[in-house]
Structures are given as C-alpha cells and as structure tokens.
Write a protein that holds these residues in place. Structure first.
Motif, PDB file in Angstrom:
ATOM      1  N   ALA A  78       0.844  -1.124  -0.009  1.00 19.29           N
ATOM      2  CA  ALA A  78      -0.022  -0.030  -0.076  1.00 19.29           C
ATOM      3  C   ALA A  78       0.930   1.324   0.072  1.00 19.29           C
ATOM      4  CB  ALA A  78      -0.741  -0.042   1.319  1.00 19.29           C
ATOM      5  N   PRO A  79       0.410   2.547  -0.364  1.00 21.07           N
ATOM      6  CA  PRO A  79       1.039   3.607  -0.057  1.00 21.07           C
ATOM      7  C   PRO A  79       1.829   3.754   1.077  1.00 21.07           C
ATOM      8  CG  PRO A  79      -0.760   4.199  -1.262  1.00 21.07           C
ATOM      9  CD  PRO A  79      -0.987   2.560  -0.739  1.00 21.07           C
ATOM     10  N   TYR A  80       3.102   3.835   1.335  1.00 19.75           N
ATOM     11  CA  TYR A  80       4.027   3.984   2.389  1.00 19.75           C
ATOM     12  C   TYR A  80       4.068   2.819   3.085  1.00 19.75           C
ATOM     13  CZ  TYR A  80       3.928   8.757   1.077  1.00 19.75           C
ATOM     14  OH  TYR A  80       4.088  10.185   0.365  1.00 19.75           O
ATOM     15  N   GLY A  81       3.618   1.556   2.489  1.00 20.09           N
ATOM     16  CA  GLY A  81       3.669   0.282   3.167  1.00 20.09           C
ATOM     17  C   GLY A  81       5.146  -0.314   3.277  1.00 20.09           C
ATOM     18  N   LEU A  82       5.566  -0.882   4.573  1.00 19.32           N
ATOM     19  CA  LEU A  82       6.804  -1.256   4.630  1.00 19.32           C
ATOM     20  C   LEU A  82       6.825  -2.732   5.036  1.00 19.32           C
ATOM     21  CD1 LEU A  82       9.738  -0.491   5.594  1.00 19.32           C
ATOM     22  CD2 LEU A  82       8.781  -0.182   7.869  1.00 19.32           C
ATOM     23  N   ASN A  83       7.772  -3.490   4.432  1.00 18.57           N
ATOM     24  CA  ASN A  83       7.955  -4.875   4.550  1.00 18.57           C
ATOM     25  C   ASN A  83       9.152  -4.547   5.945  1.00 18.57           C
ATOM     26  OD1 ASN A  83       8.481  -7.657   4.954  1.00 18.57           O
ATOM     27  ND2 ASN A  83       9.002  -7.942   2.741  1.00 18.57           N
ATOM     28  N   LEU A  84       8.970  -4.767   7.117  1.00 18.41           N
ATOM     29  CA  LEU A  84       9.849  -4.393   8.053  1.00 18.41           C
ATOM     30  C   LEU A  84      11.099  -5.201   7.978  1.00 18.41           C
ATOM     31  CD1 LEU A  84       7.271  -5.098  10.998  1.00 18.41           C
ATOM     32  CD2 LEU A  84       7.913  -2.775  10.013  1.00 18.41           C
ATOM     33  N   PRO A  85      12.127  -4.750   8.618  1.00 17.25           N
ATOM     34  CA  PRO A  85      13.449  -5.361   8.792  1.00 17.25           C
ATOM     35  C   PRO A  85      13.238  -6.630   9.098  1.00 17.25           C
ATOM     36  CG  PRO A  85      13.702  -3.028   9.523  1.00 17.25           C
ATOM     37  CD  PRO A  85      12.240  -3.230   9.403  1.00 17.25           C
ATOM     38  N   GLY A 109      20.875 -14.386   4.531  1.00 21.11           N
ATOM     39  CA  GLY A 109      20.989 -14.050   6.192  1.00 21.11           C
ATOM     40  C   GLY A 109      21.198 -12.758   6.510  1.00 21.11           C
ATOM     41  N   LEU A 110      21.169 -11.736   5.628  1.00 20.84           N
ATOM     42  CA  LEU A 110      21.432 -10.273   5.833  1.00 20.84           C
ATOM     43  C   LEU A 110      20.174  -9.684   6.241  1.00 20.84           C
ATOM     44  CD1 LEU A 110      24.320  -9.155   3.495  1.00 20.84           C
ATOM     45  CD2 LEU A 110      24.603 -10.255   5.749  1.00 20.84           C
ATOM     46  N   ILE A 111      20.190  -8.760   7.254  1.00 16.43           N
ATOM     47  CA  ILE A 111      18.883  -8.015   7.454  1.00 16.43           C
ATOM     48  C   ILE A 111      18.526  -7.081   6.172  1.00 16.43           C
ATOM     49  CG2 ILE A 111      17.912  -6.229   9.033  1.00 16.43           C
ATOM     50  CD1 ILE A 111      19.548  -7.277  11.314  1.00 16.43           C
ATOM     51  N   HIS A 112      17.201  -6.923   5.866  1.00 13.37           N
ATOM     52  CA  HIS A 112      16.831  -6.304   4.708  1.00 13.37           C
ATOM     53  C   HIS A 112      15.535  -5.661   4.776  1.00 13.37           C
ATOM     54  CE1 HIS A 112      15.840 -10.408   3.696  1.00 13.37           C
ATOM     55  NE2 HIS A 112      14.634  -9.860   2.761  1.00 13.37           N
ATOM     56  N   PHE A 113      14.957  -4.773   4.107  1.00 13.10           N
ATOM     57  CA  PHE A 113      13.760  -4.172   4.048  1.00 13.10           C
ATOM     58  C   PHE A 113      13.257  -3.586   2.690  1.00 13.10           C
ATOM     59  CE2 PHE A 113      16.873  -0.739   5.021  1.00 13.10           C
ATOM     60  CZ  PHE A 113      16.396   0.270   4.034  1.00 13.10           C
ATOM     61  N   GLN A 114      12.013  -3.394   2.750  1.00 13.57           N
ATOM     62  CA  GLN A 114      11.592  -2.692   1.337  1.00 13.57           C
ATOM     63  C   GLN A 114      10.417  -1.920   2.028  1.00 13.57           C
ATOM     64  OE1 GLN A 114      10.719  -6.328   1.345  1.00 13.57           O
ATOM     65  NE2 GLN A 114      12.602  -6.936   0.445  1.00 13.57           N
ATOM     66  N   TRP A 115      10.288  -0.652   1.418  1.00 15.92           N
ATOM     67  CA  TRP A 115       9.495   0.310   1.843  1.00 15.92           C
ATOM     68  C   TRP A 115       8.870   1.153   0.768  1.00 15.92           C
ATOM     69  CZ3 TRP A 115      10.775   6.097   2.376  1.00 15.92           C
ATOM     70  CH2 TRP A 115       9.527   6.642   3.102  1.00 15.92           C
ATOM     71  N   ASN A 116       7.458   1.305   0.354  1.00 17.39           N
ATOM     72  CA  ASN A 116       6.806   1.733  -0.916  1.00 17.39           C
ATOM     73  C   ASN A 116       6.809   3.269  -0.428  1.00 17.39           C
ATOM     74  OD1 ASN A 116       5.191   2.888  -2.733  1.00 17.39           O
ATOM     75  ND2 ASN A 116       3.533   1.638  -2.256  1.00 17.39           N
ATOM     76  N   THR A 130       7.183   2.251  -7.018  1.00 16.47           N
ATOM     77  CA  THR A 130       8.604   2.665  -6.498  1.00 16.47           C
ATOM     78  C   THR A 130       8.897   2.309  -5.049  1.00 16.47           C
ATOM     79  OG1 THR A 130       8.427   4.694  -7.781  1.00 16.47           O
ATOM     80  CG2 THR A 130      10.179   4.544  -6.353  1.00 16.47           C
ATOM     81  N   LEU A 131       9.998   1.653  -4.710  1.00 14.82           N
ATOM     82  CA  LEU A 131      10.303   1.154  -3.708  1.00 14.82           C
ATOM     83  C   LEU A 131      11.980   1.446  -3.170  1.00 14.82           C
ATOM     84  CD1 LEU A 131       9.591  -2.772  -3.636  1.00 14.82           C
ATOM     85  CD2 LEU A 131       8.411  -1.027  -2.380  1.00 14.82           C
ATOM     86  N   TYR A 132      11.890   1.798  -1.799  1.00 14.54           N
ATOM     87  CA  TYR A 132      13.220   2.161  -1.264  1.00 14.54           C
ATOM     88  C   TYR A 132      13.619   0.781  -0.534  1.00 14.54           C
ATOM     89  CZ  TYR A 132      16.726   3.968   1.926  1.00 14.54           C
ATOM     90  OH  TYR A 132      17.799   4.077   2.806  1.00 14.54           O
ATOM     91  N   VAL A 133      14.593   0.207  -1.025  1.00 12.54           N
ATOM     92  CA  VAL A 133      15.085  -1.031  -0.280  1.00 12.54           C
ATOM     93  C   VAL A 133      16.733  -0.965   0.099  1.00 12.54           C
ATOM     94  CG1 VAL A 133      13.559  -2.536  -2.059  1.00 12.54           C
ATOM     95  CG2 VAL A 133      16.070  -1.912  -2.695  1.00 12.54           C
ATOM     96  N   GLY A 134      16.823  -1.977   0.817  1.00 14.14           N
ATOM     97  CA  GLY A 134      18.261  -2.008   1.428  1.00 14.14           C
ATOM     98  C   GLY A 134      18.453  -3.271   2.508  1.00 14.14           C
TER      99      GLY A 134
END
Length: 199
Positions: A78-85, A133-140, A101-105
């Motif tokens: 959803a808008p500003y939805g986040l897949n938590l770390p 195994g690395l901590i990651h996230f995705q944010w709309n 568009t996603l900001y990922v890391g």
C-alpha cells in the motif's frame, strides 16, 4: 609525428571517426530459434547449435521447477507500506518491481567494525538481490495514491524469516530487560514501551 602533431591526438581522432560511422541495432534473427548444443557441428551466429529441423518440444521444456528448491511470493505494498527489517537465514532473495517505487536496503555483517548499509530506489522493471542471512527491508516510498507490486524469489524452499523487532521485543517469554537495556543503551522504560507494542 610530423609537424609536431602528438600521436595520442591522431589516435583519438581516428577513434572518434570510427565511432561516428558505427551504429548499434538489434539485428534480425538468422532463424526462428537456435537450440544450443556442445556436441553440434553446426555453427550459427557464433554459437554451436542443432539443426532447427531436428528440434522437438523437449528442447523448449524445463521441468526442474517441479522440484521444491525455490520459493516465490507476490508482495503488494500500500502507499508507504513497509516490509519490516527481517532476515532469511537459509535463502537469498531476489525481487523484481512490477509497479510503483520502492526504497530497499540491506545491512552487512560487522565487517571492519561497521555494519554497511546498501540502499537503492527501485522503479518498475528493476531487480535487486538481498544476500542470504542479511537484514533487509522494502518500503513503498510512493505518494499516497501509488501502490507497489513486487515478485520475490528465494533460493530455498524453506528460507525462513526472522522479523527483527518481533523477535527481540515480542519474544515469549520476554528477553530479560537488563539484556535489552544494555544492548540498546536505553532506559528500562523504553524497553517496556517497545515490548508493549509487540504483545
């Protein structure tokens, strides 16, 4: 060179002339398809291949995905939805953005006393890899009207998932607050507040 013209200048001019005459294009295929083969004696467009008249349906068929070896997921943001770390202890994740568009890391392990953060803004058609195994996230990060759609593939049928905040502050029974106050270098009241958010 004659009359004092430097050699490098002549080389650059010849290269510029050659580049101006060159053009790039996607050539038409030499045949409808090419079935590659290491054992073939036919050589088409720089590759060994079988005679197209000998091709069968099996040359276009792949059955290995029937074996449990990867996981695939559709993720709608959803808008500003986040897949938590989070982390997948047993699998590398590859995502492709289909919409939005996603900001990922992801954060590296503690190399040279620092946990390096790699981030990227992804748009439609972009692909990104999160190492195992690395901590990651995705944010709309799109505006309030923009959803994002992602397909994620993981290199294991059971990659596992550890949600970082849930695991630390929602453990049952709770992690001793003295451990958490020391780990996060905050007051016990902050730890109590965070634990309440995950009950």
């Amino acid at each position: 060179t004659e009359k004092g013209v430097p050699t490098y200048l002549i080389t650059v001019l010849l290269f510029a002339l050659a580049c101006s005459l060159a053009s790039a294009f996607d050539p038409s295929p030499l045949q409808d398809f090419r079935v590659g083969s290491k054992d073939s004696t036919e050589f088409v467009n720089g590759m060994f291949c079988n005679d197209p008249k000998c091709a069968t349906a099996n040359d276009f068929f792949f059955s290995r995905l029937v074996k449990p070896s990867i996981s695939v997921a559709r993720i709608d943001f959803a808008p500003y939805g986040l897949n938590l770390p989070h982390t997948h202890p047993c699998g590398t994740e590859v995502i492709v953005v289909l919409e939005g568009t996603l900001y990922v890391g992801f954060v590296t392990s503690n190399i040279d006393n620092r946990n390096r953060l790699f981030t990227k803004v992804l748009n439609k058609g972009d692909v990104f890899v999160f190492p195992v195994g690395l901590i990651h996230f995705q944010w709309n990060m799109g505006n309030t009207n923009t959803n994002a759609l992602v397909f994620a593939s993981l290199s294991s049928q059971n990659p596992g998932v550890i949600m970082i905040a849930d695991s630390v502050f929602g453990a049952n029974p709770p992690i001793n607050s003295k451990v958490l106050t020391k780990a996060f270098q905050v007051d016990k009241n902050v730890i109590n507040y965070l634990e309440q958010q995950f009950k």
